[in-house]
Design an enzyme around this catalytic site. Sequence first.
Site, mmCIF file in Angstrom:
data_model
loop_
_atom_site.group_PDB
_atom_site.id
_atom_site.type_symbol
_atom_site.label_atom_id
_atom_site.label_comp_id
_atom_site.label_asym_id
_atom_site.label_seq_id
_atom_site.Cartn_x
_atom_site.Cartn_y
_atom_site.Cartn_z
ATOM 1 N N HIS A 79 8.197 1.428 -13.385
ATOM 2 C CA HIS A 79 8.677 2.310 -12.312
ATOM 3 C C HIS A 79 9.101 3.671 -12.864
ATOM 4 O O HIS A 79 8.727 4.724 -12.347
ATOM 5 C CB HIS A 79 9.842 1.620 -11.598
ATOM 6 C CG HIS A 79 10.445 2.444 -10.513
ATOM 7 N ND1 HIS A 79 11.577 3.182 -10.708
ATOM 8 C CD2 HIS A 79 10.056 2.671 -9.242
ATOM 9 C CE1 HIS A 79 11.873 3.815 -9.583
ATOM 10 N NE2 HIS A 79 10.958 3.523 -8.677
ATOM 11 N N LYS B 263 -3.449 -0.214 0.135
ATOM 12 C CA LYS B 263 -3.808 -1.450 -0.578
ATOM 13 C C LYS B 263 -4.867 -2.216 0.189
ATOM 14 O O LYS B 263 -5.891 -2.630 -0.375
ATOM 15 C CB LYS B 263 -2.547 -2.294 -0.776
ATOM 16 C CG LYS B 263 -2.677 -3.356 -1.837
ATOM 17 C CD LYS B 263 -1.368 -4.138 -1.998
ATOM 18 C CE LYS B 263 -0.317 -3.335 -2.743
ATOM 19 N NZ LYS B 263 1.012 -3.965 -2.715
ATOM 20 N N CYS C 111 4.697 42.793 -6.208
ATOM 21 C CA CYS C 111 5.252 42.637 -7.555
ATOM 22 C C CYS C 111 6.623 41.977 -7.550
ATOM 23 O O CYS C 111 7.312 41.941 -8.541
ATOM 24 C CB CYS C 111 5.330 43.982 -8.258
ATOM 25 S SG CYS C 111 6.442 45.130 -7.436
ATOM 26 N N GLY D 78 6.609 0.119 -6.140
ATOM 27 C CA GLY D 78 7.749 -0.794 -6.072
ATOM 28 C C GLY D 78 8.596 -0.680 -4.822
ATOM 29 O O GLY D 78 9.607 -1.359 -4.684
ATOM 30 N N SER E 80 2.727 48.820 -3.439
ATOM 31 C CA SER E 80 3.036 47.510 -4.021
ATOM 32 C C SER E 80 4.287 47.000 -3.326
ATOM 33 O O SER E 80 5.295 47.706 -3.258
ATOM 34 C CB SER E 80 3.269 47.656 -5.528
ATOM 35 O OG SER E 80 3.720 46.428 -6.065
ATOM 36 N N TYR F 170 -4.112 42.344 -5.231
ATOM 37 C CA TYR F 170 -3.664 41.503 -6.347
ATOM 38 C C TYR F 170 -2.254 41.002 -6.087
ATOM 39 O O TYR F 170 -1.541 41.533 -5.229
ATOM 40 C CB TYR F 170 -3.679 42.303 -7.657
ATOM 41 C CG TYR F 170 -2.661 43.421 -7.657
ATOM 42 C CD1 TYR F 170 -1.353 43.193 -8.067
ATOM 43 C CD2 TYR F 170 -2.990 44.701 -7.181
ATOM 44 C CE1 TYR F 170 -0.410 44.203 -8.004
ATOM 45 C CE2 TYR F 170 -2.060 45.713 -7.119
ATOM 46 C CZ TYR F 170 -0.762 45.454 -7.538
ATOM 47 O OH TYR F 170 0.182 46.422 -7.469
ATOM 48 N N MET G 283 8.030 -1.461 -1.613
ATOM 49 C CA MET G 283 8.024 -2.590 -0.696
ATOM 50 C C MET G 283 7.781 -3.841 -1.498
ATOM 51 O O MET G 283 7.273 -3.787 -2.598
ATOM 52 C CB MET G 283 6.902 -2.411 0.305
ATOM 53 C CG MET G 283 6.958 -1.084 0.961
ATOM 54 S SD MET G 283 8.183 -1.103 2.239
ATOM 55 C CE MET G 283 7.419 0.037 3.328
ATOM 56 N N ARG H 171 1.677 -9.240 0.793
ATOM 57 C CA ARG H 171 1.834 -7.967 0.089
ATOM 58 C C ARG H 171 1.914 -6.815 1.070
ATOM 59 O O ARG H 171 1.060 -6.666 1.927
ATOM 60 C CB ARG H 171 0.624 -7.735 -0.833
ATOM 61 C CG ARG H 171 0.184 -8.955 -1.594
ATOM 62 C CD ARG H 171 -1.126 -8.717 -2.315
ATOM 63 N NE ARG H 171 -1.009 -7.725 -3.366
ATOM 64 C CZ ARG H 171 -2.045 -7.207 -4.021
ATOM 65 N NH1 ARG H 171 -3.271 -7.576 -3.690
ATOM 66 N NH2 ARG H 171 -1.847 -6.322 -4.970
ATOM 67 N N ARG I 243 -6.302 1.878 -6.736
ATOM 68 C CA ARG I 243 -5.823 3.092 -6.052
ATOM 69 C C ARG I 243 -6.016 4.251 -7.026
ATOM 70 O O ARG I 243 -6.188 4.028 -8.230
ATOM 71 C CB ARG I 243 -4.362 2.968 -5.657
ATOM 72 C CG ARG I 243 -3.471 2.752 -6.864
ATOM 73 C CD ARG I 243 -2.038 2.495 -6.466
ATOM 74 N NE ARG I 243 -1.344 1.876 -7.593
ATOM 75 C CZ ARG I 243 -0.165 1.278 -7.515
ATOM 76 N NH1 ARG I 243 0.433 1.181 -6.361
ATOM 77 N NH2 ARG I 243 0.412 0.761 -8.564
HETATM 78 P P1 ADP Z 1 3.163 -3.751 -5.725
HETATM 79 O O1 ADP Z 1 2.741 -2.937 -4.582
HETATM 80 O O2 ADP Z 1 4.619 -3.727 -5.968
HETATM 81 O O3 ADP Z 1 2.324 -3.523 -6.933
HETATM 82 P P2 ADP Z 1 1.579 -6.050 -5.219
HETATM 83 O O4 ADP Z 1 1.326 -6.454 -3.818
HETATM 84 O O5 ADP Z 1 0.470 -5.320 -5.868
HETATM 85 O O6 ADP Z 1 2.925 -5.256 -5.282
HETATM 86 O O7 ADP Z 1 1.926 -7.363 -6.013
HETATM 87 C C1 ADP Z 1 2.739 -7.458 -7.142
HETATM 88 C C2 ADP Z 1 2.065 -8.279 -8.189
HETATM 89 O O8 ADP Z 1 1.686 -9.548 -7.708
HETATM 90 C C3 ADP Z 1 0.818 -7.591 -8.652
HETATM 91 O O9 ADP Z 1 0.886 -7.382 -10.033
HETATM 92 C C4 ADP Z 1 -0.316 -8.498 -8.296
HETATM 93 O O10 ADP Z 1 -1.181 -8.591 -9.377
HETATM 94 C C5 ADP Z 1 0.348 -9.844 -8.028
HETATM 95 N N1 ADP Z 1 -0.320 -10.476 -6.899
HETATM 96 C C6 ADP Z 1 -0.283 -10.105 -5.616
HETATM 97 N N2 ADP Z 1 -1.079 -10.886 -4.852
HETATM 98 C C7 ADP Z 1 -1.630 -11.791 -5.666
HETATM 99 C C8 ADP Z 1 -2.558 -12.866 -5.480
HETATM 100 N N3 ADP Z 1 -3.061 -13.144 -4.286
HETATM 101 N N4 ADP Z 1 -2.904 -13.572 -6.558
HETATM 102 C C9 ADP Z 1 -2.390 -13.277 -7.768
HETATM 103 N N5 ADP Z 1 -1.521 -12.285 -8.010
HETATM 104 C C10 ADP Z 1 -1.143 -11.547 -6.972
HETATM 105 MG MG MG Z 2 0.472 -3.595 -7.030
#
Ligand code: ADP
Ligand code: MG
Length: 911
Positions: free
Chosen positions: A470, A33, A865, A112, A797, A885, A114, A103, A347
Amino acid sequence: MSKKWVYFFDEVAKAEEYVGGDWEKVRGLLGGKGANLAEMERIGVPVPPGYTVTTEACNAYLDAGETYPEGLNEQMLESLKTVETKTGKKFGDPQNPLLVSCRSGAKFSMPGMMDTVLNIGLNDETIKGMIALTGDERFVYDLYRRLIQMFGSVVMLAPGEDFEEVLTEARAKAGVETDTELNAEDWKAVAEEFKAIFKRHTGRDFPTDPYEQLNLATAAVFKSWFGKRAVDYRNAAGIAHDLGTAVNIQTMVFGNLGNDSATGVALTRNGTTGEHRIEGDYLMNAQGEDVVAGIRLTEDINKLKEEMPAAYGEFEQICQKLEKHYREMQDVEFTIEKNKLWMLQTRDGKRTAQAAVRIAVEMVEEGMITREEAVMRVTPAQIDFFLHPQFDREAVKAAKAKGDMLGSGLNVSPGAAFGVVALDADLAEKWAKEEGRDVIMVRPETRPDDVHGMLAAQGILTSRGGRTSHAALVARQFGKPAVVGMSALEIDLDKRQISVGGLVIKEGEWISIDGTEGELYTGKLPTEVPEFEDPELMKLLSWADEFRKLGVWANADYPADAQRALKYGAEGIGLCRTEHMFFEAERMPFVQKMIMTDNADERKEALDALLPFQREDFAGLFRVMDGLPVIIRLIDPPLNEFLPSESDLLRELCDLKLQLKDAGAPEEIDKLQKQIEDKELILKRVESLHETNPMLGMRGVRLAIHIPELTTMQVRAIFEAACTVAKEGVDVHPEIMIPLTSHVNELKVQQEVLEAEAKKVMEEQGIEPHYKFGTMIEIPRAAITCDQIAEYAQFISFGTNDLTQTTFGISRDDAEASFLIEYLEREILPENPFAVIDRDGVGFLMEMAVKKGRAVRPDMECGICGEHGGDPESIQLCHELDLTYVSCSPFRVPVARLAAAHAALRDKIKD
Ligand code: ADP
Ligand code: MG
Ligand code: MG
């Protein structure tokens, strides 16, 4: 000076320098990220300002018994200052407060896994400033309660349900259905109650110091690296446990500031079909987590085009830019705050097998990637997916007519599956693993701690969640058919049942889901394998064919198998098992007679009766495989496999004798006595053929030497067929293979019998088709003496099933049901040697055989085979051993074509 623990989003160049320029290492340092946020910043995509605390900091923190390493705190404070300068806001300032998100982000995306905390920096003071600034009390109290809720559940681990309960009550009290309808006062009250929950569970007040909030949140992310669900996911996905996670601190932008604000997620191409069109969901006036959590019904991204054309136009351009930059389909998160677009994440996007193939091929056509890259991007498992079952079309029609189709949800991961309903992950796992039942796991929605159940299930069904939920992500990643967000589905976890429109299905009863169509059926629908004609797939495989060195042949016993093999791209038949031809009902009596009799004339008679059947079978194969080699293996299994079982015979005898006791009429007695005599004769013969170790007994070449007429008959059938078909103008290439050879003299004896008969037939027919004589290598002694064998055999074979059996000295049928499982669980063996060739033992023998054989006969055709011929890892080994083969089941041929190309391309990458 202390180590650099923190990188601002515009410092990606510094991070590159630190790790030595390698992007994978940048991702290792900053997490996926963080690295991508920084990369977006570098290429001019709008990203809210922020910084990344490195995975090294996480590891240092965890190593030091959960304390910040030296310098980290100072660097974080300094970076926060920089954010303040960039945004003109101040952290904790009551007039113009800066809010940030915290984040997590490891090297590999773990959906999801972390947790993220939004709106850090709010407290009873700063909310006043926010209200004054935005003039929107409702908005600010909503942010505040979210902070307390997320902080409480994510950082302090208070139970999420308690917060949800308060929300449910608040909606009921206000008499509304959705959170969006709650007003400022409602949220104010909710925030207070959340604080009370917080205190009840943590024993302390909600922290009002923004710096404390930030520190606790950061530490919580670090610690979550070793949380159970994160560890489980890493185990399932094969991700190392020592990578650590980075933490990203980022200025908040708000998608919930009114109807000129929105938030959403999207894939730059369709993740199910691969179509080159943005696919996604968004919500107006909402904060990011709402979309992912699936609590509000999202809108299709196409609608955003109408609602906010300018922002959408920019979004489209950014999607293109990102794809061009990363040369991959992207999965993005964005927020629009008062018509201004911000990108929050990008990503590589997850996709189905179909999408993977289409995207790879189209990216080549768009000039974005090379053919080699396209081939390398698709995995053998994804190819296999094309050959996965779909529901039988007629059965679907019938089910629909009967009303067995219960409804539909989102078709997020294709393929058809049936199973019994299991309503939680533990039960799904238990039923599937311990009781071997087919299970469909059904949940309102899934969460990271459900993954073990999802992996064990045949398919996944949920009532909530969208394409990026998820459940959808995990199902796609692991190739499980899934239908999600089926809102008509009611799930009663107390009564352990599900229902749709009044029809109740209890846990443990059968359902069928179609992940391709998104449909749910009651009962168990039959499945079939789809037609193999996807044009993108054909193209990709044809590229694979250009790169691979290994031939890909198929094991086929019947013309219909051969036809399928050809269609899937096989270049020969590597194994035709003649004994399968004996098992058919009309032939069995002759086979049994041949075995039963001691009389040479009677045996000849039985064999003569079998000959035309075999001749026709072979002729059919030769016609289909016009111009291609067909390896026919002479009869292999022990004779008792063709005879009835001893216990069956004993029971039948017992029955007859009882009947005889009760019989009255003389003719009836006569008849029964005759029957009993016959049965007793058969039983005697069966008993005399009984072997303690049939796998090591009178079979293969041993049997053929024992009953030479058997070889003569088969050879005659092969050559009569070959000559006849050759006269029709077909280009025939029969190759005759002797099974279970262990000594070169066995080959010598067989070759004499064979040559004599072959010559006879060819003279009779007046035509001499080209043929080869060879042997299987499936006994270690044969591998070890392959130089001697090569004097006689024009080809070898590897029968790796038997070779594995005889090398390890374990019986496959028994071992896989007993100690082999324990060996694998306790990692005494790294892998099931019957699934993946054992390199050090079996692989070593193969290598020796090829070397010794080719030393004598340099152009010797060497193939495989056994089952292993369709296993990608084993194919890699076969490539390294320079086999001619691999031969596998027709259904594995496309997988083998790709795997063989991968092996060859890996060589190229190494060079
Ligand atoms: P995950 O890895 O579970 O997707 P994220 O870190 O991407 O978690 O965050 C979850 C949600 O929070 C995302 O949908 C993201 O758009 C929102 N979010 C995270 N940081 C910000 C921010 N600085 N401003 C607005 N929305 C945020
Ligand atoms: Mg995210
Ligand atoms: Mg064998």
